[in-house]
Write an enzyme that holds these catalytic residues in place. Structure first.
Site, PDB file in Angstrom:
ATOM      1  N   ARG A   1      31.455  53.673 -47.704  1.00 53.84           N
ATOM      2  CA  ARG A   1      31.666  55.094 -48.031  1.00 53.84           C
ATOM      3  C   ARG A   1      31.737  55.953 -46.769  1.00 53.84           C
ATOM      4  O   ARG A   1      32.370  57.007 -46.762  1.00 53.84           O
ATOM      5  CB  ARG A   1      30.561  55.593 -48.956  1.00 53.84           C
ATOM      6  CG  ARG A   1      29.185  55.686 -48.322  1.00 53.84           C
ATOM      7  CD  ARG A   1      28.106  55.984 -49.349  1.00 53.84           C
ATOM      8  NE  ARG A   1      26.801  56.260 -48.745  1.00 53.84           N
ATOM      9  CZ  ARG A   1      25.962  55.301 -48.321  1.00 53.84           C
ATOM     10  NH1 ARG A   1      26.291  54.047 -48.412  1.00 53.84           N
ATOM     11  NH2 ARG A   1      24.791  55.641 -47.798  1.00 53.84           N
ATOM     12  N   HIS A   2      31.105  55.488 -45.697  1.00 56.13           N
ATOM     13  CA  HIS A   2      31.102  56.268 -44.460  1.00 56.13           C
ATOM     14  C   HIS A   2      32.484  56.274 -43.809  1.00 56.13           C
ATOM     15  O   HIS A   2      32.861  57.255 -43.155  1.00 56.13           O
ATOM     16  CB  HIS A   2      30.058  55.711 -43.491  1.00 56.13           C
ATOM     17  CG  HIS A   2      28.674  55.728 -44.058  1.00 56.13           C
ATOM     18  ND1 HIS A   2      28.018  56.895 -44.390  1.00 56.13           N
ATOM     19  CD2 HIS A   2      27.833  54.712 -44.388  1.00 56.13           C
ATOM     20  CE1 HIS A   2      26.826  56.601 -44.880  1.00 56.13           C
ATOM     21  NE2 HIS A   2      26.693  55.284 -44.892  1.00 56.13           N
TER      22      HIS A   2
ATOM     23  N   CYS B   1      23.474  66.479 -20.617  1.00 52.64           N
ATOM     24  CA  CYS B   1      23.329  67.791 -19.982  1.00 52.64           C
ATOM     25  C   CYS B   1      21.890  68.244 -20.242  1.00 52.64           C
ATOM     26  O   CYS B   1      21.035  67.426 -20.566  1.00 52.64           O
ATOM     27  CB  CYS B   1      24.389  68.784 -20.479  1.00 52.64           C
ATOM     28  SG  CYS B   1      24.342  69.161 -22.247  1.00 52.64           S
TER      29      CYS B   1
ATOM     30  N   THR C   1      20.599  70.082 -22.670  1.00 53.59           N
ATOM     31  CA  THR C   1      20.213  69.966 -24.084  1.00 53.59           C
ATOM     32  C   THR C   1      21.031  68.951 -24.869  1.00 53.59           C
ATOM     33  O   THR C   1      20.660  68.624 -26.001  1.00 53.59           O
ATOM     34  CB  THR C   1      20.424  71.323 -24.782  1.00 53.59           C
ATOM     35  OG1 THR C   1      21.819  71.676 -24.635  1.00 53.59           O
ATOM     36  CG2 THR C   1      19.552  72.415 -24.163  1.00 53.59           C
TER      37      THR C   1
ATOM     38  N   ASP D   1      26.201  66.686 -16.339  1.00 53.87           N
ATOM     39  CA  ASP D   1      26.229  67.827 -15.426  1.00 53.87           C
ATOM     40  C   ASP D   1      24.954  67.779 -14.575  1.00 53.87           C
ATOM     41  O   ASP D   1      24.190  66.792 -14.627  1.00 53.87           O
ATOM     42  CB  ASP D   1      26.420  69.151 -16.184  1.00 53.87           C
ATOM     43  CG  ASP D   1      25.187  69.580 -16.970  1.00 53.87           C
ATOM     44  OD1 ASP D   1      24.194  68.820 -17.030  1.00 53.87           O
ATOM     45  OD2 ASP D   1      25.213  70.699 -17.545  1.00 53.87           O
ATOM     46  N   HIS D   2      24.705  68.842 -13.805  1.00 56.48           N
ATOM     47  CA  HIS D   2      23.528  68.851 -12.938  1.00 56.48           C
ATOM     48  C   HIS D   2      22.226  68.735 -13.731  1.00 56.48           C
ATOM     49  O   HIS D   2      21.260  68.138 -13.258  1.00 56.48           O
ATOM     50  CB  HIS D   2      23.514  70.131 -12.085  1.00 56.48           C
ATOM     51  CG  HIS D   2      23.632  71.375 -12.910  1.00 56.48           C
ATOM     52  ND1 HIS D   2      24.810  71.748 -13.538  1.00 56.48           N
ATOM     53  CD2 HIS D   2      22.724  72.322 -13.242  1.00 56.48           C
ATOM     54  CE1 HIS D   2      24.616  72.872 -14.206  1.00 56.48           C
ATOM     55  NE2 HIS D   2      23.357  73.240 -14.044  1.00 56.48           N
TER      56      HIS D   2
ATOM     57  N   HIS E   1      26.019  55.635 -39.773  1.00 53.45           N
ATOM     58  CA  HIS E   1      26.712  56.483 -40.745  1.00 53.45           C
ATOM     59  C   HIS E   1      27.945  57.177 -40.172  1.00 53.45           C
ATOM     60  O   HIS E   1      28.893  57.436 -40.916  1.00 53.45           O
ATOM     61  CB  HIS E   1      25.763  57.578 -41.260  1.00 53.45           C
ATOM     62  CG  HIS E   1      24.710  57.070 -42.183  1.00 53.45           C
ATOM     63  ND1 HIS E   1      23.934  57.903 -42.956  1.00 53.45           N
ATOM     64  CD2 HIS E   1      24.298  55.806 -42.464  1.00 53.45           C
ATOM     65  CE1 HIS E   1      23.082  57.178 -43.675  1.00 53.45           C
ATOM     66  NE2 HIS E   1      23.277  55.900 -43.388  1.00 53.45           N
TER      67      HIS E   1
HETATM   68  C1  RB5 Z   1      23.085  73.905 -17.527  1.00 57.24           C
HETATM   69  O1  RB5 Z   1      22.170  74.799 -17.006  1.00 57.24           O
HETATM   70  C2  RB5 Z   1      22.952  73.820 -19.044  1.00 57.24           C
HETATM   71  O2  RB5 Z   1      23.429  74.972 -19.630  1.00 57.24           O
HETATM   72  C3  RB5 Z   1      23.680  72.604 -19.553  1.00 57.24           C
HETATM   73  O3  RB5 Z   1      23.161  71.466 -18.949  1.00 57.24           O
HETATM   74  C4  RB5 Z   1      23.605  72.316 -21.038  1.00 57.24           C
HETATM   75  O4  RB5 Z   1      22.286  72.335 -21.492  1.00 57.24           O
HETATM   76  C5  RB5 Z   1      24.506  73.071 -21.904  1.00 57.24           C
HETATM   77  O5  RB5 Z   1      24.590  72.848 -23.113  1.00 57.24           O
END
Ligand code: RB5
Length: 142
Positions: A132-133, A65, A67, A8-9, A98
């Site tokens: 096992r995995h 993204c 996070t 995403d952005h 794993h």
């Molecule tokens: C976008 O602002 C942000 O929410 C997205 O990139 C991401 O971190 C969502 O999980």
């Protein structure tokens, strides 16, 4: 082997760096977007990468993204997908060894570029350990 890459952005700029690194290192990439810093919705790009894997076009996916969290939640709604939101080289390696992860999720706002590129490198060269995995993965995935 094709690697589908989407962002995403929040992940757009890191995606550009990762695709550059992948192509420089001999990998074939399918860039599903996005293609600018304009705000978009991460599930749309998670879905594009997922469909490339489910259809057999791509073997692996990388989703970026802010996070890595939203991308991993969205991608993991598919039975065929094991998307791992990793935060360092060790978790990236273990997600292959794993969990046989077929999608690596990265957070561009929580990782340095150097760490992210190292994670991609290690993730791609680490094999699934099986044994096992395999039994465990078969309980929720195929
Ligand atoms: C976008 O602002 C942000 O929410 C997205 O990139 C991401 O971190 C969502 O999980």
């Amino acid at each position: 082997m094709i690697i589908a890459v989407g962002a995403d952005h929040g992940g757009y700029e890191l995606k550009t760096k990762i695709i550059h690194w992948l192509t420089e290192n001999g990998h074939t990439v399918s860039d599903v977007g996005c293609h600018s810093n304009d705000s978009v919705d991460y599930p749309d790009y998670a879905e594009k990468v997922v469909q490339e894997i489910v259809s057999g076009t791509a073997k692996y996916g990388i989703l970026i993204c802010g996070t890595g969290i939203g991308m991993s939640i969205a991608a993991n709604r598919h039975y065929e997908i094991r998307a791992a939101n990793c935060f360092d080289e060790n978790t990236a390696a273990l997600s292959r060894e794993h969990n046989n992860a077929n999608v690596l999720c990265l957070g561009a706002r929580v990782l340095s570029e150097e760490t992210a590129l190292n994670m991609v490198r290690i993730w791609l060269k680490t094999d699934f350990a099986g044994g096992r995995h395999t039994t465990r993965i078969e309980k929720f995935s195929k």
